[in-house]
Each structure stands twice: as C-alpha cells, then as structure tokens.
Design an enzyme around this catalytic site. Structure first.
Site, mmCIF file in Angstrom:
data_model
loop_
_atom_site.group_PDB
_atom_site.id
_atom_site.type_symbol
_atom_site.label_atom_id
_atom_site.label_comp_id
_atom_site.label_asym_id
_atom_site.label_seq_id
_atom_site.Cartn_x
_atom_site.Cartn_y
_atom_site.Cartn_z
ATOM 1 N N SER A 19 -3.181 11.348 -2.867
ATOM 2 C CA SER A 19 -3.144 10.047 -2.265
ATOM 3 C C SER A 19 -3.419 10.076 -0.783
ATOM 4 C CB SER A 19 -1.753 9.222 -2.248
ATOM 5 O OG SER A 19 -1.277 8.899 -3.287
ATOM 6 N N ILE A 20 -4.294 9.298 -0.016
ATOM 7 C CA ILE A 20 -4.766 9.087 1.179
ATOM 8 C C ILE A 20 -3.510 9.490 2.158
ATOM 9 C CG2 ILE A 20 -5.704 7.964 3.259
ATOM 10 C CD1 ILE A 20 -7.828 6.889 1.149
ATOM 11 N N ASP A 64 8.952 -1.667 -2.505
ATOM 12 C CA ASP A 64 7.999 -2.617 -3.290
ATOM 13 C C ASP A 64 7.582 -3.633 -2.311
ATOM 14 O OD1 ASP A 64 6.827 -4.551 -4.481
ATOM 15 O OD2 ASP A 64 7.419 -3.870 -6.642
ATOM 16 N N ALA A 95 -4.974 -4.976 -6.614
ATOM 17 C CA ALA A 95 -5.417 -6.040 -7.345
ATOM 18 C C ALA A 95 -5.191 -5.772 -8.631
ATOM 19 C CB ALA A 95 -6.829 -6.567 -6.763
ATOM 20 N N TYR A 157 -15.801 -4.313 -6.330
ATOM 21 C CA TYR A 157 -14.612 -4.460 -5.299
ATOM 22 C C TYR A 157 -14.152 -5.685 -5.073
ATOM 23 C CZ TYR A 157 -11.880 -2.386 -1.552
ATOM 24 O OH TYR A 157 -10.860 -1.878 -0.788
ATOM 25 N N LYS A 164 -9.406 -7.060 2.294
ATOM 26 C CA LYS A 164 -9.606 -5.919 3.412
ATOM 27 C C LYS A 164 -10.091 -6.642 4.376
ATOM 28 C CE LYS A 164 -8.329 -1.968 1.291
ATOM 29 N NZ LYS A 164 -6.896 -1.241 1.737
ATOM 30 N N LEU A 196 -5.615 7.998 -7.267
ATOM 31 C CA LEU A 196 -4.991 7.367 -8.652
ATOM 32 C C LEU A 196 -5.746 5.907 -8.339
ATOM 33 C CD1 LEU A 196 -1.118 8.185 -8.818
ATOM 34 C CD2 LEU A 196 -3.307 9.118 -9.984
ATOM 35 N N ALA A 197 -5.640 5.279 -7.206
ATOM 36 C CA ALA A 197 -6.143 4.052 -7.281
ATOM 37 C C ALA A 197 -7.650 3.757 -7.479
ATOM 38 C CB ALA A 197 -6.079 3.218 -5.893
HETATM 39 P P1 NAD Z 1 -3.157 5.787 -4.092
HETATM 40 O O1 NAD Z 1 -3.036 5.189 -5.493
HETATM 41 O O2 NAD Z 1 -2.870 7.039 -3.986
HETATM 42 O O3 NAD Z 1 -2.283 4.739 -3.205
HETATM 43 C C1 NAD Z 1 -2.053 3.718 -3.505
HETATM 44 C C2 NAD Z 1 -0.696 3.160 -3.165
HETATM 45 O O4 NAD Z 1 -0.331 1.813 -3.076
HETATM 46 C C3 NAD Z 1 0.412 3.869 -4.006
HETATM 47 O O5 NAD Z 1 1.196 4.654 -3.701
HETATM 48 C C4 NAD Z 1 1.228 2.704 -4.585
HETATM 49 O O6 NAD Z 1 2.612 3.081 -5.077
HETATM 50 C C5 NAD Z 1 1.138 1.761 -3.533
HETATM 51 N N1 NAD Z 1 1.620 0.591 -3.824
HETATM 52 C C6 NAD Z 1 0.521 -0.434 -4.936
HETATM 53 N N2 NAD Z 1 1.472 -1.844 -4.806
HETATM 54 C C7 NAD Z 1 2.394 -1.476 -3.862
HETATM 55 C C8 NAD Z 1 3.751 -2.459 -3.798
HETATM 56 N N3 NAD Z 1 3.785 -3.723 -4.256
HETATM 57 N N4 NAD Z 1 4.547 -1.770 -3.029
HETATM 58 C C9 NAD Z 1 4.563 -0.630 -2.370
HETATM 59 N N5 NAD Z 1 3.370 0.187 -2.616
HETATM 60 C C10 NAD Z 1 2.540 -0.233 -3.345
HETATM 61 O O7 NAD Z 1 -4.631 5.223 -3.409
HETATM 62 P P2 NAD Z 1 -5.221 5.656 -2.034
HETATM 63 O O8 NAD Z 1 -6.821 5.558 -2.482
HETATM 64 O O9 NAD Z 1 -4.508 6.672 -1.548
HETATM 65 O O10 NAD Z 1 -4.929 4.284 -1.393
HETATM 66 C C11 NAD Z 1 -4.041 4.070 -0.097
HETATM 67 C C12 NAD Z 1 -5.142 3.127 0.737
HETATM 68 O O11 NAD Z 1 -6.199 3.483 1.179
HETATM 69 C C13 NAD Z 1 -5.371 1.725 0.156
HETATM 70 O O12 NAD Z 1 -5.011 0.813 1.002
HETATM 71 C C14 NAD Z 1 -6.750 1.657 -0.372
HETATM 72 O O13 NAD Z 1 -7.310 0.492 -0.234
HETATM 73 C C15 NAD Z 1 -7.155 2.470 0.785
HETATM 74 N N6 NAD Z 1 -8.626 3.128 0.623
HETATM 75 C C16 NAD Z 1 -8.806 4.043 -0.180
HETATM 76 C C17 NAD Z 1 -10.021 4.505 -0.455
HETATM 77 C C18 NAD Z 1 -10.373 5.095 -1.812
HETATM 78 O O14 NAD Z 1 -11.678 5.235 -2.033
HETATM 79 N N7 NAD Z 1 -9.474 5.895 -2.313
HETATM 80 C C19 NAD Z 1 -10.991 4.174 0.509
HETATM 81 C C20 NAD Z 1 -10.938 3.455 1.543
HETATM 82 C C21 NAD Z 1 -9.542 3.079 1.532
HETATM 83 O O1 0WE Z 2 -9.196 0.105 -1.983
HETATM 84 C C1 0WE Z 2 -9.529 0.680 -3.031
HETATM 85 C C2 0WE Z 2 -8.943 0.654 -4.374
HETATM 86 C C3 0WE Z 2 -7.734 -0.296 -4.345
HETATM 87 C C4 0WE Z 2 -7.260 -0.762 -5.650
HETATM 88 C C5 0WE Z 2 -7.607 -0.108 -6.800
HETATM 89 C C6 0WE Z 2 -6.925 -0.206 -7.942
HETATM 90 C C7 0WE Z 2 -7.199 0.335 -9.262
HETATM 91 C C8 0WE Z 2 -6.031 0.109 -10.179
HETATM 92 C C9 0WE Z 2 -6.600 -1.714 -5.796
HETATM 93 N N1 0WE Z 2 -6.092 -2.238 -7.062
HETATM 94 C C10 0WE Z 2 -6.204 -1.671 -8.055
HETATM 95 N N2 0WE Z 2 -5.671 -1.866 -9.102
HETATM 96 C C11 0WE Z 2 -5.453 -1.209 -10.146
HETATM 97 O O2 0WE Z 2 -5.193 -1.904 -11.371
HETATM 98 N N3 0WE Z 2 -10.902 1.605 -2.354
HETATM 99 C C12 0WE Z 2 -11.452 1.537 -1.531
HETATM 100 C C13 0WE Z 2 -11.364 2.386 -3.888
HETATM 101 C C14 0WE Z 2 -12.172 1.801 -4.617
HETATM 102 O O3 0WE Z 2 -11.894 0.736 -5.410
HETATM 103 C C15 0WE Z 2 -13.089 0.245 -5.854
HETATM 104 C C16 0WE Z 2 -14.183 0.696 -5.043
HETATM 105 C C17 0WE Z 2 -13.515 1.678 -4.316
HETATM 106 C C18 0WE Z 2 -14.487 2.294 -3.197
HETATM 107 C C19 0WE Z 2 -13.240 -0.586 -7.106
HETATM 108 C C20 0WE Z 2 -14.555 -1.257 -7.220
HETATM 109 C C21 0WE Z 2 -15.811 -0.591 -6.355
HETATM 110 C C22 0WE Z 2 -15.321 0.301 -5.535
#
Ligand code: NAD
Ligand code: 0WE
Length: 266
Positions: A19-20, A64, A95, A157, A164, A196-197
């Site tokens: 996770s970030i 939550d 989403a 996306y 966002k 994970l996301a």
């Molecule tokens: P991650 O799956 O590790 O973290 C997502 C978190 O969101 C999880 O801990 C999950 O429990 C939490 N979450 C979702 N629904 C929730 C709810 N109803 N209540 C409380 N918590 C909830 O993924 P990540 O990539 O570390 O995502 C963290 C942030 O970074 C997000 O805002 C994501 O949009 C952003 N981000 C991700 C990327 C990427 O490429 N992974 C890039 C830019 C920004």
């Molecule tokens: O913000 C994100 C991911 C956020 C996210 C991911 C999921 C996957 C599982 C939000 N909701 C869900 N719901 C689920 O059921 N990112 C910046 C990572 C990401 O997600 C993408 C990207 C990138 C980059 C989705 C499509 C295209 C590019």
C-alpha cells in the site's frame, strides 16, 4: 534527519505492505513521527495491527469512511490517547470494479459515480471536519493521494478520474478553509504503482511498462519515494506549502510526447 520528531500522525489506507500508505508510514516512522492507523473492515484488522506494531504503534482503530459514526468514533477514541493531532493521511479510494473496465460513457452508472465520489473525495473533508479540533493551532497538515487521471483522460480510469478531480478541488477548498487556523492541506499525485487497488485492473502490467518507457526518469516510482515526499509535506520543512498537488511521477505529467525510443523509425 529526523524531521518529524514529536509529530502525531493518523494514517488511513494501509491494506498490505505494498500500500502507498505503508510507504508513507515507513518514511514517517523513520523520521521520528508517532503514528496511528485505521483499517477498513475486520478482515484487515489483524494485518494492520501487525504493521502498526512494526512502526512502533499500538493505536489502531476501525474506520470505514462510508459510516459517519465510525469517523466520529475514530477521533473520540484517538483523543483518549492523544491530546492533539499533527497530520491526517488520506490514502484510500474506491469505485466499483465494473466502472473501471470499458468505455467511460458506456460503463458509468449513477450508483458507481456516487460511490466513487463518496469514498474517494467526500471522505477527505469528512475526516477534516471530525479531526479539526484535535488539529487546531498546531501547524498540522492533511494529505491525500491523487492521480493524473484527475486532469487527463486515460483508458479505464473512468469515474475515478472525476472523483480525483473532485478530490484535488477538495484540497484547494480545504486549504482555504483551514489555513486561518494553521492547518495545511496538500495532495500528492503519484505515478502508477502495483498495489492491491491496482492488482484488480485489467492490463495494469502493460500500463506500468508503457508508463516507465514514456517517463523522463525511464522507470516507475516506488511507495518509498511517495513516502519521502509525504513525510516532507507533513513536516515543518513544508510550512509554506498549502493547497498544492505535488507530482511524484518521475516527471511523466510534464511531457507531451514522451519518448520515441521504442519506435522502429528512430
Ligand atoms: P491499496 O489497495 O493498498 O489502498 C487502498 C485503500 O483504500 C485500502 O487500504 C482500502 O482498505 C481503503 N478503502 C477502500 N474503501 C474504503 C472505505 N470505504 N473506508 C476505508 N478505507 C477504504 O491501494 P493504493 O494504490 O495504495 O491506494 C491508496 C491511494 O493512492 C488511493 O487514493 C489511490 O487512488 C491512490 N493512488 C494510487 C496509485 C497507484 O497506481 N497504485 C497512483 C496514484 C494514486
Ligand atoms: O486510484 C487508483 C486505483 C483506485 C481504485 C482501484 C480499484 C480496483 C478494485 C479504485 N477502485 C477500485 N475498485 C476495485 O474494485 N489508481 C491510480 C491505480 C490505477 O487504477 C487504474 C489505473 C491506475 C493507474 C484503473 C484504470 C486505469 C489506470
């Protein structure tokens, strides 16, 4: 360099070591911050408690963000251990999966739109509201995580890009609102990272490879790099920065044509 000594920071969004939020917690722990954590549901409780312990914290609470009561309870419980709070890290988004797969106009629904905006943007101001009294007058800061899809369209996306965009506007309005009491509000727009996301996203691997090739630094960024920028933004080193979106993306957002290196015609 221990530039977060004495700072008490709440981190939301740890789900795994990838996770970030975990990269941010590690960097902040290294810089001397005292940390508290939340978990989204009972399934994640034990795991988050384990991570918290590795970062020297026993403060772990459920939250939550779709539940007003859980947000309120979080800060009343936190207030029993801490008499003030210097930072809130909002590192969560959601989403419904079917909204992130296909043509935007085809796949977007009212319900998915509302869910994405509620969890990914509204929750940031909801946390600010409930955390406000603990943070008042401490030169603290709030931080959220965004992505370039807020400003530019890209495949799949979809509604998350709209959420966002709302989140980034939220940063600016919250900065204006909380500035007079000394609280700063910023965002980091991170490049794509396999978390994970991201694991649930079709062709994410392909996207990572493309992104690395088209980025000035010719590679993707890591959660540790995002963590270092987050630690800086929440420290007194950033005392003049508020309402800002800081890109931690290897420079990707600054280019128009990327690189031609992988084209035959070169
Ligand atoms: P991650 O799956 O590790 O973290 C997502 C978190 O969101 C999880 O801990 C999950 O429990 C939490 N979450 C979702 N629904 C929730 C709810 N109803 N209540 C409380 N918590 C909830 O993924 P990540 O990539 O570390 O995502 C963290 C942030 O970074 C997000 O805002 C994501 O949009 C952003 N981000 C991700 C990327 C990427 O490429 N992974 C890039 C830019 C920004
Ligand atoms: O913000 C994100 C991911 C956020 C996210 C991911 C999921 C996957 C599982 C939000 N909701 C869900 N719901 C689920 O059921 N990112 C910046 C990572 C990401 O997600 C993408 C990207 C990138 C980059 C989705 C499509 C295209 C590019």
């Amino acid at each position: 360099m221990v530039f977060l000594t004495g700072k008490r920071i709440l981190v939301l969004g740890v789900a795994s070591k990838l996770s970030i939020a975990s990269g941010i917690a590690a960097a902040m722990h290294r810089e001397g911050a005292e940390l508290a954590f939340t978990y989204q549901n009972e399934k994640l409780k034990g795991r988050v408690e384990g991570f918290a312990e590795s970062w020297g914290s026993k403060l772990v609470f459920p939250c939550d963000v779709t539940e007003d009561q859980q947000i309120a309870d979080l800060f009343s419980q936190l207030g029993e251990s801490w008499d003030g709070l210097d930072g809130i890290i909002h590192c969560l988004a959601f989403a419904p999966a079917h909204e992130l797969d296909g043509n935007f106009v085809d796949v977007t629904t009212r319900e998915g739109f509302l869910t994405a905006h509620e969890i990914s943007s509204y929750s940031f101001v909801a946390l600010a509201q409930q955390g406000r009294e603990l943070m008042r007058g401490r030169n603290g800061s709030l931080l959220t995580l965004s992505y370039l899809g807020a400003l530019r369209s890209l495949p799949n996306y979809n509604v998350m890009g709209l959420a966002k965009a709302s989140l980034e506007a939220n940063v600016r309005y919250m900065a204006s609102s909380l500035g007079p009491e000394g609280t700063r509000v910023n965002g980091i727009s991170a490049g794509p990272i396999k978390t994970l996301a991201a694991a649930g996203i079709k062709s994410f691997r392909k996207m990572l490879e493309h992104n690395a090739r088209q980025t000035p630094l010719r590679r993707n960024v890591t959660i540790d790099e995002v963590g270092n920028a987050a630690a800086f933004l929440c420290s007194d080193l950033a005392s003049g920065i508020s309402g800002e979106i800081l890109y931690v993306d290897g420079g990707f957002n600054t280019t128009a044509m990327g690189s031609l290196n992988d084209l035959e015609s070169e």
